[in-house]
Design a protein around this motif. Structure first.
Motif, PDB file in Angstrom:
ATOM      1  N   GLU A   1       7.997  34.467  10.227  1.00  0.00           N
ATOM      2  CA  GLU A   1       7.364  35.677  10.742  1.00  0.00           C
ATOM      3  C   GLU A   1       5.954  35.875  10.204  1.00  0.00           C
ATOM      4  OE1 GLU A   1       9.898  38.948   9.888  1.00  0.00           O
ATOM      5  OE2 GLU A   1      11.444  38.353  11.330  1.00  0.00           O
ATOM      6  N   GLU A   2       5.571  35.102   9.184  1.00  0.00           N
ATOM      7  CA  GLU A   2       4.238  35.257   8.606  1.00  0.00           C
ATOM      8  C   GLU A   2       3.488  33.934   8.636  1.00  0.00           C
ATOM      9  OE1 GLU A   2       4.531  39.028   5.522  1.00  0.00           O
ATOM     10  OE2 GLU A   2       4.321  36.996   4.709  1.00  0.00           O
ATOM     11  N   LEU A   3       2.166  34.061   8.779  1.00  0.00           N
ATOM     12  CA  LEU A   3       1.287  32.905   8.791  1.00  0.00           C
ATOM     13  C   LEU A   3       0.148  33.192   7.823  1.00  0.00           C
ATOM     14  CD1 LEU A   3       0.772  30.185  10.230  1.00  0.00           C
ATOM     15  CD2 LEU A   3      -0.612  31.425  11.890  1.00  0.00           C
ATOM     16  N   LEU A   4       0.087  32.414   6.739  1.00  0.00           N
ATOM     17  CA  LEU A   4      -0.947  32.586   5.723  1.00  0.00           C
ATOM     18  C   LEU A   4      -2.035  31.546   5.944  1.00  0.00           C
ATOM     19  CD1 LEU A   4      -2.262  33.583   3.115  1.00  0.00           C
ATOM     20  CD2 LEU A   4      -0.608  32.199   1.827  1.00  0.00           C
ATOM     21  N   LEU A   5      -3.229  32.028   6.299  1.00  0.00           N
ATOM     22  CA  LEU A   5      -4.367  31.153   6.533  1.00  0.00           C
ATOM     23  C   LEU A   5      -5.325  31.252   5.366  1.00  0.00           C
ATOM     24  CD1 LEU A   5      -4.873  32.089  10.268  1.00  0.00           C
ATOM     25  CD2 LEU A   5      -4.184  29.845   9.438  1.00  0.00           C
ATOM     26  N   THR A   6      -5.577  30.149   4.693  1.00  0.00           N
ATOM     27  CA  THR A   6      -6.436  30.140   3.525  1.00  0.00           C
ATOM     28  C   THR A   6      -6.993  28.747   3.313  1.00  0.00           C
ATOM     29  OG1 THR A   6      -6.533  30.530   1.132  1.00  0.00           O
ATOM     30  CG2 THR A   6      -4.452  29.713   2.019  1.00  0.00           C
TER      31      THR A   6
ATOM     32  N   ASP B   1       2.953  28.396   0.217  1.00  0.00           N
ATOM     33  CA  ASP B   1       3.380  28.801   1.562  1.00  0.00           C
ATOM     34  C   ASP B   1       2.211  28.973   2.524  1.00  0.00           C
ATOM     35  OD1 ASP B   1       6.081  28.891   0.722  1.00  0.00           O
ATOM     36  OD2 ASP B   1       5.803  30.940  -0.023  1.00  0.00           O
ATOM     37  N   ALA B   2       1.040  28.456   2.179  1.00  0.00           N
ATOM     38  CA  ALA B   2      -0.091  28.540   3.095  1.00  0.00           C
ATOM     39  C   ALA B   2       0.124  27.598   4.279  1.00  0.00           C
ATOM     40  CB  ALA B   2      -1.390  28.192   2.377  1.00  0.00           C
ATOM     41  N   ALA B   3      -0.461  27.953   5.419  1.00  0.00           N
ATOM     42  CA  ALA B   3      -0.371  27.109   6.605  1.00  0.00           C
ATOM     43  C   ALA B   3      -1.046  25.771   6.343  1.00  0.00           C
ATOM     44  CB  ALA B   3      -1.033  27.808   7.789  1.00  0.00           C
ATOM     45  N   GLY B   4      -0.368  24.685   6.718  1.00  0.00           N
ATOM     46  CA  GLY B   4      -0.911  23.357   6.512  1.00  0.00           C
ATOM     47  C   GLY B   4      -1.828  22.928   7.638  1.00  0.00           C
ATOM     48  N   PRO B   5      -2.409  21.721   7.531  1.00  0.00           N
ATOM     49  CA  PRO B   5      -3.326  21.240   8.566  1.00  0.00           C
ATOM     50  C   PRO B   5      -2.693  21.175   9.944  1.00  0.00           C
ATOM     51  CG  PRO B   5      -3.471  19.880   6.593  1.00  0.00           C
ATOM     52  CD  PRO B   5      -2.307  20.793   6.392  1.00  0.00           C
ATOM     53  N   ASP B   6      -1.378  20.859  10.030  1.00  0.00           N
ATOM     54  CA  ASP B   6      -0.733  20.780  11.340  1.00  0.00           C
ATOM     55  C   ASP B   6      -0.685  22.139  12.015  1.00  0.00           C
ATOM     56  OD1 ASP B   6       0.958  21.682   9.364  1.00  0.00           O
ATOM     57  OD2 ASP B   6       2.765  20.766  10.209  1.00  0.00           O
ATOM     58  N   VAL B   7      -0.521  23.207  11.227  1.00  0.00           N
ATOM     59  CA  VAL B   7      -0.507  24.564  11.797  1.00  0.00           C
ATOM     60  C   VAL B   7      -1.901  24.958  12.253  1.00  0.00           C
ATOM     61  CG1 VAL B   7      -0.062  27.002  11.334  1.00  0.00           C
ATOM     62  CG2 VAL B   7       1.473  25.254  10.402  1.00  0.00           C
TER      63      VAL B   7
ATOM     64  N   GLY C   1      -6.758  34.827   1.216  1.00  0.00           N
ATOM     65  CA  GLY C   1      -6.425  34.366   2.560  1.00  0.00           C
ATOM     66  C   GLY C   1      -6.088  35.528   3.464  1.00  0.00           C
ATOM     67  N   ILE C   2      -5.854  35.239   4.738  1.00  0.00           N
ATOM     68  CA  ILE C   2      -5.440  36.213   5.746  1.00  0.00           C
ATOM     69  C   ILE C   2      -3.977  35.950   6.085  1.00  0.00           C
ATOM     70  CG2 ILE C   2      -5.736  36.959   8.145  1.00  0.00           C
ATOM     71  CD1 ILE C   2      -8.690  36.363   7.903  1.00  0.00           C
ATOM     72  N   VAL C   3      -3.185  37.018   6.158  1.00  0.00           N
ATOM     73  CA  VAL C   3      -1.771  36.908   6.500  1.00  0.00           C
ATOM     74  C   VAL C   3      -1.538  37.616   7.830  1.00  0.00           C
ATOM     75  CG1 VAL C   3       0.601  37.345   5.795  1.00  0.00           C
ATOM     76  CG2 VAL C   3      -1.165  36.917   4.059  1.00  0.00           C
ATOM     77  N   LEU C   4      -1.005  36.883   8.806  1.00  0.00           N
ATOM     78  CA  LEU C   4      -0.635  37.448  10.103  1.00  0.00           C
ATOM     79  C   LEU C   4       0.877  37.572  10.164  1.00  0.00           C
ATOM     80  CD1 LEU C   4      -2.948  35.335  12.445  1.00  0.00           C
ATOM     81  CD2 LEU C   4      -3.426  37.576  11.434  1.00  0.00           C
ATOM     82  N   THR C   5       1.358  38.708  10.635  1.00  0.00           N
ATOM     83  CA  THR C   5       2.795  38.954  10.755  1.00  0.00           C
ATOM     84  C   THR C   5       3.164  39.000  12.228  1.00  0.00           C
ATOM     85  OG1 THR C   5       2.806  40.221   8.693  1.00  0.00           O
ATOM     86  CG2 THR C   5       4.704  40.481  10.164  1.00  0.00           C
ATOM     87  N   ARG C   6       4.109  38.165  12.607  1.00  0.00           N
ATOM     88  CA  ARG C   6       4.522  38.065  14.007  1.00  0.00           C
ATOM     89  C   ARG C   6       5.291  39.313  14.419  1.00  0.00           C
ATOM     90  NH1 ARG C   6       7.612  32.658  16.241  1.00  0.00           N
ATOM     91  NH2 ARG C   6       6.983  32.829  18.445  1.00  0.00           N
ATOM     92  N   ALA C   7       4.998  39.795  15.622  1.00  0.00           N
ATOM     93  CA  ALA C   7       5.639  41.013  16.131  1.00  0.00           C
ATOM     94  C   ALA C   7       6.928  40.651  16.854  1.00  0.00           C
ATOM     95  CB  ALA C   7       4.694  41.758  17.068  1.00  0.00           C
ATOM     96  N   GLY C   8       8.022  40.545  16.122  1.00  0.00           N
ATOM     97  CA  GLY C   8       9.322  40.249  16.708  1.00  0.00           C
ATOM     98  C   GLY C   8       9.339  38.891  17.379  1.00  0.00           C
ATOM     99  N   ALA C   9       9.873  38.859  18.625  1.00  0.00           N
ATOM    100  CA  ALA C   9       9.947  37.601  19.357  1.00  0.00           C
ATOM    101  C   ALA C   9       8.634  37.265  20.045  1.00  0.00           C
ATOM    102  CB  ALA C   9      11.065  37.671  20.398  1.00  0.00           C
ATOM    103  N   ALA C  10       7.700  38.215  20.075  1.00  0.00           N
ATOM    104  CA  ALA C  10       6.410  37.971  20.712  1.00  0.00           C
ATOM    105  C   ALA C  10       5.517  37.141  19.792  1.00  0.00           C
ATOM    106  CB  ALA C  10       5.739  39.290  21.070  1.00  0.00           C
TER     107      ALA C  10
END
Length: 365
Positions: free
Chosen positions: A127-132, A138-144, A103-112
């Motif tokens: 702070e992290e979003l796992l797309l797979t 802990d993968a992002a669900g359908p609602d995300v 999967g791809i993991v995106l890390t949020r840059a602070g409050a942005a």
């Protein structure tokens, strides 16, 4: 002598007038050329936007570097990324490989919200979003996934496709033998397909509260959505209203409705028609009434595609309202009243509108 001075002054004046006329003519030519270039640039920009809309998988970048690798997680840096109308000078992200899963993991840059243009509400404060597309904890669900904005969704599709292409021939791109290219390639192909399967979700980049209207027996929220997409279609904006009729001092929410105005709505809805009108405007209304009533006559006049789009709107609306509340939009009526109204619409639609139960995937109250 005095006459000579006058002649010299007259000569200088004529020279100045001629120079000014020449300069004005040059300015006029420059203005004409600038006008031509402005029109030409506008046409080029229009064609470019059309190309991006028709080619959602387009991606361009300068460099893609593999920074750190360990324990199945790899950090990447991509520069000058252009995709789906987004221009990102530098973006870092991770890929995660666990056995044959990826999967791809995106890390949020602070409050942005970076690297996304809008962090999904359903992702919470993490702070992290796992797309797979794989069963990874802990993968992002359908609602995300459904709440990802239009341009972000297109960018992620393009990024997954790019990684799938690079890892299809790892030796050509300098990957070391120990790099899990085969597993990452298969995972990115699955992720790309999964994101494509969410094309039926109505997406927006941003939702804005244009106006709150409060009358004695009627209220509405006038909403504007920016950068929408649904299936293969895309629009720069769309305005509609979430409204409630038969409002009283202690009564709100029993007669909700969705109002679609004549303005930009016909471009979004194929079979829009002026179902209701007054001195101010023509509009189409989809009316509901608690506990389980809906205007089926109006619904049946819509095309199957319009019905699917409105089902997705009904599904997304509670989260869109929650996002407006999170972002600080102020109302005189509590946001919870309007969110409950939107959920009542979803509940009635799932029960009463033909085919809507399958389209409405969110958990209903």
């Amino acid at each position: 002598m005095a006459l000579g001075d006058a002649e010299q002054n007259a000569y200088r004046l004529r020279e100045t007038v001629l120079e000014n006329e020449l300069m004005n003519a040059q300015i006029a030519r420059i203005a004409e050329n600038m006008g031509y270039l402005a029109v030409r640039n506008e046409r080029i920009e229009h064609k470019w936007r059309g190309f991006l809309d028709s080619t959602p998988g387009y991606v361009h970048y300068d460099t893609l570097e593999l920074l750190v690798q360990g324990n199945g997680r790899t950090r990447w840096r991509i520069t000058e990324l252009e995709s789906a109308g987004l221009a990102i000078p530098v973006m870092e992200f991770d890929t995660l490989v666990i056995g044959s899963l990826a999967g791809i993991v995106l890390t949020r840059a602070g409050a942005a919200d970076a690297p996304l243009s809008r962090w999904p509400l359903a992702a919470g404060a993490g702070e992290e979003l796992l797309l797979t597309a794989d069963a990874i904890p802990d993968a992002a669900g359908p609602d995300v996934v459904a709440d990802i904005g239009t341009r972000d969704w297109r960018m992620l599709r393009a990024l997954a496709s790019l990684l799938a292409q690079l890892t299809a021939a790892p030796q050509q791109h300098g990957f070391l033998p120990a790099f899990p290219a085969q597993a990452l390639h298969a995972g990115m192909c699955r992720l790309s397909n999964m994101l494509e399967n969410y094309a039926h979700v109505l997406r927006v980049d941003r939702l804005h509260l244009k106006r709150e209207q409060i009358n004695a027996d009627y209220e509405h929220l006038w909403l504007r959505a920016d950068t929408l997409s649904f299936m293969a279609d895309a629009w720069p904006e769309w305005e509609f209203r979430l409204a409630c009729a038969e409002v009283g001092p202690e009564c709100f929410g029993t007669h909700p409705k969705l109002e679609f105005l004549a303005g930009g709505t016909p471009a979004v809805l194929e079979h829009w028609f002026a179902e209701s009108a007054d001195a101010a405007e023509d509009r189409m209304e989809l009316r509901f009434a608690l506990p389980d009533a809906v205007d089926l006559g109006m619904w049946q006049k819509l095309s199957a595609r319009d019905q699917a789009l409105l089902c997705s709107l009904i599904e997304r609306l509670p989260d869109w309202l929650a996002t407006l509340e999170r972002d600080g939009a102020l109302l005189r009526r509590p946001w919870s009243d309007w969110t409950a109204l939107a959920r009542h619409i979803a509940s009635i639609a799932a029960e009463r509108l033909p085919g809507a139960a399958a389209a409405l995937r969110l958990p209903l109250p």
